[in-house]
Design a protein around this motif. Sequence first.
Motif, PDB file in Angstrom:
ATOM      1  N   LYS A  36      46.607  63.599  25.010  1.00  0.00           N
ATOM      2  CA  LYS A  36      45.463  63.846  25.512  1.00  0.00           C
ATOM      3  C   LYS A  36      44.627  62.680  25.058  1.00  0.00           C
ATOM      4  O   LYS A  36      43.546  62.186  25.824  1.00  0.00           O
ATOM      5  CB  LYS A  36      44.600  65.093  24.658  1.00  0.00           C
ATOM      6  N   ALA A  83      50.401  61.965  29.744  1.00  0.00           N
ATOM      7  CA  ALA A  83      49.259  61.698  29.982  1.00  0.00           C
ATOM      8  C   ALA A  83      49.178  61.192  31.543  1.00  0.00           C
ATOM      9  O   ALA A  83      48.230  61.789  32.298  1.00  0.00           O
ATOM     10  CB  ALA A  83      48.592  60.620  29.003  1.00  0.00           C
ATOM     11  N   GLN A 109      42.206  60.258  27.575  1.00  0.00           N
ATOM     12  CA  GLN A 109      40.701  59.991  27.346  1.00  0.00           C
ATOM     13  C   GLN A 109      40.595  58.365  27.257  1.00  0.00           C
ATOM     14  O   GLN A 109      39.349  57.962  27.490  1.00  0.00           O
ATOM     15  CB  GLN A 109      40.645  60.507  25.678  1.00  0.00           C
TER      16      GLN A 109
END
Length: 349
Positions: free
Chosen positions: A333, A104, A337
Motif C-alpha cells: 500500500k 503494488a 501511495q
Amino acid sequence: MDLLLHDLVNIESLTGNEGRVAAHLADVLRARGFTVELLPIAPESPRANVYAYLGDKRPARCLLTTHIDTVPPFIPFSGPDAEGKVYGRGTCDAKGAAVAMISAAERLVAAEQVKAGDLALLFVVGEEVDGAGMKAASELGLRWENIVFGEPTESRLALGHKGILLLRLQAKGHACHSGYPHLGHSANHTMVIMLSDILKLEFPTDPLLGPSSVNLGTISGGEAPNILSPSATATVSIRVSCEFDAVKRATLGLVAQHPEVSYEIVAEYPPPNIQSAVPGFDTINVGFGTDIPFLKYHDGPGVRKYLYGPGSIFLAHTSNEHVALADLETCAKGYMQLVLHCMSTSPTP
Ligand SMILES: [Zn+2]
C-alpha cells in the motif's frame, strides 16, 4: 504475496548467482501482463537485471526498484509462524520489497491508476557486493523522474543515508633487528601513528543523519617480535553524513603527510539526496548503505528518490532474517501511495 515470496526466497541467489531468480521473476511479471526485459549487466554476462514496464513505453515517470541478490548463507523459506512472520534469506533484504512492489504495481494497473509510461519495475543484481546491477542500469539511457528504492526501513521513509570513503592503506618500513632500531624503521609504527591521527580528526555532523564515523576495519603488519616491521596494511572506512569533499580532503591530506604510506580508494560516494516528506508516512534514520549512489545521472532538480521497504535492517544478514506478512501488505500500500504521490505532484526545482 506470500506464495511469490516463498518461491523467490527458495531460489538461492547469493550475489553472483542471480540467474535463476531473475528468470523466475521475469516469468512472473510476464504472466502478470508486464513487458519484461532481462538485461545482462555486461556483454556475455550471465547476470541480468529484470526490467518490467507497461505496454511498449520503456521509460516511465516512476520506478520501483530493489535488488534480487542476497548475502550468504542461503536459508530456505519457512513459516508463517503464529505471529504471521515468514523466515528465510532475503525475506526482508530485499525479496520482501520486490514482492510488495509487484503487488503494488498490479493493484495500480487493475485500478487503472497507472498507464503505459507511468510506472516501471527494476530488479537488480549485485547490491550486496559492489552495486554492479545498479551501475549497469545507469547505462540504459533511461531517465526516471521518481525512483523508489526498496530496502528494509521498517515501512518508514528513510531520511537519507550516509556516504562512504573506504581506503586501503599500505605503509612501507625497513626491516632490521629490533636490538638496533636505528638501522631501520617500522612500518607498524608509522601505521599506528597515522591511524591514531585519523581517529583524532573531527568529522562533521549532519542534523538529520548524525555524526560521520570512522572504523579501522582491518590492521595487519610485521613479521616477528624481534624484527622492525617491513610493511603494514589497514583499511579505514568513514561513514560520511555530510561535507563529503571536506572529509575526503582532510583524510587524504593527513595520509599525504606520511610519504612512506600509499593509499587506494576502494569505494567512495557522498550521502545521496533522498526525499522523505510525504503526507501519511513516518520517517526513519538508517545507518546502512544502498546502491542509490550508483544510479548515475539521476541527481539534481527534477528527480526525486525515496527509500522505503518492509522489515528491519537489524534482521537482514542474520540467521533470523524474517518479515511479517502484515508488513508486506503495509508496504504494498505504501508503494502504491508513493507512486500516486509522485504522479500527482511535481518535484520542486
Ligand atoms: Zn538490501
